[in-house]
Design a protein around this motif. Structure first.
Motif, PDB file in Angstrom:
ATOM      1  N   ASP A   1       0.812  -1.072  -0.133  1.00 52.45           N
ATOM      2  CA  ASP A   1       0.016   0.122   0.218  1.00 52.45           C
ATOM      3  C   ASP A   1       0.742   1.329   0.114  1.00 52.45           C
ATOM      4  OD1 ASP A   1      -2.500  -1.395   0.039  1.00 52.45           O
ATOM      5  OD2 ASP A   1      -2.241  -1.748   2.163  1.00 52.45           O
TER       6      ASP A   1
ATOM      7  N   SER B   1      -2.086   4.322   0.307  1.00 54.43           N
ATOM      8  CA  SER B   1      -3.417   3.847   0.337  1.00 54.43           C
ATOM      9  C   SER B   1      -4.233   4.394   1.486  1.00 54.43           C
ATOM     10  CB  SER B   1      -3.424   2.161   0.278  1.00 54.43           C
ATOM     11  OG  SER B   1      -4.766   1.731   0.298  1.00 54.43           O
ATOM     12  N   ASP B   2      -5.492   4.804   1.077  1.00 54.51           N
ATOM     13  CA  ASP B   2      -6.187   5.245   2.293  1.00 54.51           C
ATOM     14  C   ASP B   2      -6.439   4.746   3.473  1.00 54.51           C
ATOM     15  OD1 ASP B   2      -6.507   7.860   1.004  1.00 54.51           O
ATOM     16  OD2 ASP B   2      -8.604   7.894   0.961  1.00 54.51           O
ATOM     17  N   LYS B   3      -6.431   3.049   3.331  1.00 56.01           N
ATOM     18  CA  LYS B   3      -6.549   2.254   4.309  1.00 56.01           C
ATOM     19  C   LYS B   3      -5.327   2.285   5.362  1.00 56.01           C
ATOM     20  CE  LYS B   3      -4.889  -2.030   2.407  1.00 56.01           C
ATOM     21  NZ  LYS B   3      -5.152  -3.182   1.840  1.00 56.01           N
TER      22      LYS B   3
ATOM     23  N   ALA C   1     -10.751   0.935  -4.217  1.00 56.81           N
ATOM     24  CA  ALA C   1      -9.708   0.895  -3.110  1.00 56.81           C
ATOM     25  C   ALA C   1      -8.383   1.463  -3.500  1.00 56.81           C
ATOM     26  CB  ALA C   1      -9.573  -0.353  -2.415  1.00 56.81           C
ATOM     27  N   ILE C   2      -8.108   1.161  -5.010  1.00 63.53           N
ATOM     28  CA  ILE C   2      -6.907   1.591  -5.474  1.00 63.53           C
ATOM     29  C   ILE C   2      -7.145   3.308  -5.842  1.00 63.53           C
ATOM     30  CG2 ILE C   2      -5.501   1.450  -7.792  1.00 63.53           C
ATOM     31  CD1 ILE C   2      -6.394  -1.444  -7.744  1.00 63.53           C
TER      32      ILE C   2
ATOM     33  N   SER D   1       3.062   7.476  -2.669  1.00 59.20           N
ATOM     34  CA  SER D   1       1.466   7.379  -2.631  1.00 59.20           C
ATOM     35  C   SER D   1       1.096   6.208  -1.918  1.00 59.20           C
ATOM     36  CB  SER D   1       1.038   6.581  -4.199  1.00 59.20           C
ATOM     37  OG  SER D   1      -0.112   6.342  -4.373  1.00 59.20           O
TER      38      SER D   1
ATOM     39  N   ARG E   1      -6.498   7.216  -2.404  1.00 59.75           N
ATOM     40  CA  ARG E   1      -5.183   7.276  -1.965  1.00 59.75           C
ATOM     41  C   ARG E   1      -4.772   8.787  -1.773  1.00 59.75           C
ATOM     42  NH1 ARG E   1      -6.085   7.855  -7.305  1.00 59.75           N
ATOM     43  NH2 ARG E   1      -4.867   9.183  -8.641  1.00 59.75           N
TER      44      ARG E   1
END
Length: 285
Positions: free
Chosen positions: A139, A154-156, A254-255, A152, A258
């Motif tokens: 991520d 990932s928001d998670k 999900a991708i 970059s 970000r």
């Protein structure tokens, strides 16, 4: 010539009446020899006259040719004078062109040196980020885009769904990013938020664009709390308007959710570096 022949014939008639046959025969032989000599002289005379006429024609031809050569020579002399002037001017023009090309080549070389220096700094920055942040998580991406270094996330790793409050794990990652930014006081960090296309409906914010900017400002404040100077930080949001993939599945959405952090050399300082090179060039340094 006819007169001579008549006189000879008359003489023969007179002599034949008063000389013997023997003497007459001798005279006749003498007359034949004289006639042969006369004929031979006549042939030679005609030959000489023909040669004289041919020589006169040849002389005239040579004189005409000489006159033409003199005319051509004068024209050539004048042409050579003009060519000398043109050649001198051409040499000056070529010399100026060469000097201009040398100056342009030197400017290009200086610009290439500046760009090479920038590329070297970019490579060193990527290496430093990869060392600090690490690449053990799918991520997290550290890369170069159009000569600009970015991270970059990932928001998670950063936020709960639909939230702009930073997670505990995010503080750990942002702490490493802050370390790199703090080591580059002449760089800026632009935080750019991205969302998927699912409409934001909590009522606190207006839409996904508002959410993406709110997440960026949250990260900017976190970096500031971690010691990054606020003048080095920029907050920006893209909403769902720049997706990496189509938002047609939960995986793809999900991708697209970000946050990218761009580590940028200050543009004014980059141009100042180029301007300094140009001034050095003008001063002959």
């Amino acid at each position: 010539m006819k007169r001579i022949l008549l006189l000879s014939a008359s003489a023969l008639l007179l002599l034949s009446s008063c000389v013997s046959k023997k003497d007459f025969a001798a005279l006749e032989l003498k007359q034949q020899e004289t006639q042969d000599l006369l004929n031979s002289a006549t042939v030679k005379l005609n030959s000489c006259l023909a040669e004289e006429a041919a020589s006169a024609a040849r002389i005239k031809e040579l004189r005409d040719r000489l006159a033409d050569l003199r005319t051509d020579n004068l024209a050539l002399i004048e042409s050579t004078k003009d060519m000398t002037v043109l050649t001198a001017q051409g040499a000056k023009n070529v010399e100026k062109s060469l000097e201009s090309l040398k100056e342009k080549d030197l400017k290009i070389s200086r610009l290439q040196d500046a760009l090479t220096k920038k590329d070297s700094v970019t490579l060193a920055l990527v290496t430093s980020l990869k060392k600090e942040v690490g690449l053990n998580d799918d991520d997290i991406e550290i890369n170069v885009e159009k000569s600009v270094v970015f991270i970059s996330l990932s928001d998670k790793l950063l936020f709960q769904s639909g939230s702009y409050y930073i997670s505990t794990r995010a503080n750990e990652i942002l702490g490493k990013v802050a370390t790199v930014i703090n080591s580059k006081p002449n760089f800026e960090a632009m935080v750019e938020g991205h969302t998927d296309n699912v409409p934001y409906k909590s009522g606190v914010l207006i839409d996904n664009w508002d959410l993406s900017v709110k997440r960026s400002t949250a990260i900017v404040r976190a970096l500031q709390d971690l010691g990054v100077k606020p003048e080095q930080l920029i907050a920006a949001g893209r909403g769902d308007h720049l997706p990496l993939v189509t938002n047609d599945s939960p995986t793809n959405r999900a991708i697209n959710r970000r946050t990218k952090i761009y580590i940028l050399p200050k543009i004014d300082q980059f141009y100042e570096m180029i301007e300094t090179e140009m001034k050095n060039l003008s001063n002959g340094n």
